[in-house]
Design an enzyme around this catalytic site. Structure first.
Site, PDB file in Angstrom:
ATOM      1  N   CYS A  93       0.555   5.955  -3.651  1.00  0.00           N
ATOM      2  CA  CYS A  93      -0.178   7.199  -3.691  1.00  0.00           C
ATOM      3  C   CYS A  93       0.228   8.133  -4.832  1.00  0.00           C
ATOM      4  CB  CYS A  93      -0.103   7.901  -2.348  1.00  0.00           C
ATOM      5  SG  CYS A  93      -1.509   8.983  -2.091  1.00  0.00           S
ATOM      6  N   HIS A 194      -0.371   4.386   2.565  1.00  0.00           N
ATOM      7  CA  HIS A 194       0.842   4.847   3.250  1.00  0.00           C
ATOM      8  C   HIS A 194       0.914   4.116   4.585  1.00  0.00           C
ATOM      9  CE1 HIS A 194       1.617   8.380   0.729  1.00  0.00           C
ATOM     10  NE2 HIS A 194       0.334   8.668   0.784  1.00  0.00           N
TER      11      HIS A 194
END
Ligand code: GLN
Length: 249
Positions: A93, A194
């Protein structure tokens, strides 16, 4: 073997328990008789391209990214040299965004990146949040699914000809419209996923470990499969949630 891991900015870029990925790599390496030696690489630290077999960087809010961006840009030459020399990398990310050329955040500030991955990211108004499922083929003929969770404002645009990590089955992915997620260049993988990512995708943990070992030993080992019952359950629960979300975006 002692696998040398550099953990970039563990104190700044670590949301959604991203550091859990290191714990998974550590356990799976140990179950195969290898030892993970993790070194924090932080602000102002220099990167020796030959000192690591694997570099890892987690995610972070715009505020944390703004704090580390100029420092990771300074490390850019060394990180690009490491990638070219076959060091494995896993970036999640916000860390994934900062391995590209830049991230233009929600304030409009252009945060410089390390320029390792052929991409750039622009923050949009609407955050892209939810469970994600994608199909990958990191090794020819070996199709696998990756399940995780995304929460990002950034829209990541891959350069023409750049390889995505995988094709979306469900979720926003890189930009909410291309149908792809992440980016892969050789042993370097970037993703929005995630979760943390690796506990529910043990095949990717083993792939990353094998690439790190290949950097040191010249060849990627073929690991004996581990039971992974719990991991498989976690994967199918996450995959079902992503599918329930219904189609892309
Ligand atoms: N701050 C970045 C974004 O919003 C990355 C967020 C993250 O790491 N989850 O896109």
């Amino acid at each position: 073997m002692r696998i040398r891991v550099g953990h970039l900015y563990p104190d700044y870029l670590n949301i959604y328990a991203d550091r859990g990925n290191i714990a998974v790599l550590d356990r799976r390496a140990a179950w195969r008789g290898h030892e993970l030696e993790v070194t924090a690489v932080g602000m102002g630290d220099s990167v020796d391209p030959a000192a690591h077999d694997l570099l890892y960087v987690g995610g972070g809010q715009d505020r944390e990214q703004a704090l580390v961006a100029h420092d990771i840009a300074i490390k850019g030459d060394a990180l690009r040299e490491a990638a070219a020399a076959g060091v494995a990398m896993l970036a999640v990310c916000g860390g994934y965004q900062l391995l590209g050329r830049f991230y233009r955040d929600r304030s409009g500030a252009e945060l410089p990146g390390a320029g390792v991955l052929p991409l750039e990211t622009h923050a949009g108004d609407r955050r892209m949040i939810g469970d994600v499922l994608l199909e990958c083929e990191l090794e020819l003929g070996e199709r696998r699914t990756l399940a995780g969770f995304e929460n990002h404002a950034g829209r990541t645009l891959l350069d023409d000809g750049a390889e995505a990590l995988g094709r979306l089955i469900s979720g926003f992915g890189n930009d909410g419209s291309s149908g792809f997620e992440g980016c892969r260049v050789g042993r370097v993988v970037g993703t929005y996923l995630h979760g943390p990512l690796l506990p529910r995708n043990p095949w990717l943990a083993d792939w990353v470990l094998a690439q790190a070992i290949a950097h040191q030993a010249g060849e990627a080992p073929v690991f004996e499969p581990l039971g992974d019952e719990l991991e498989a359950q976690a994967h199918s629960v996450a995959a079902a949630r992503a599918k329930a979300r219904g189609g892309r975006a």
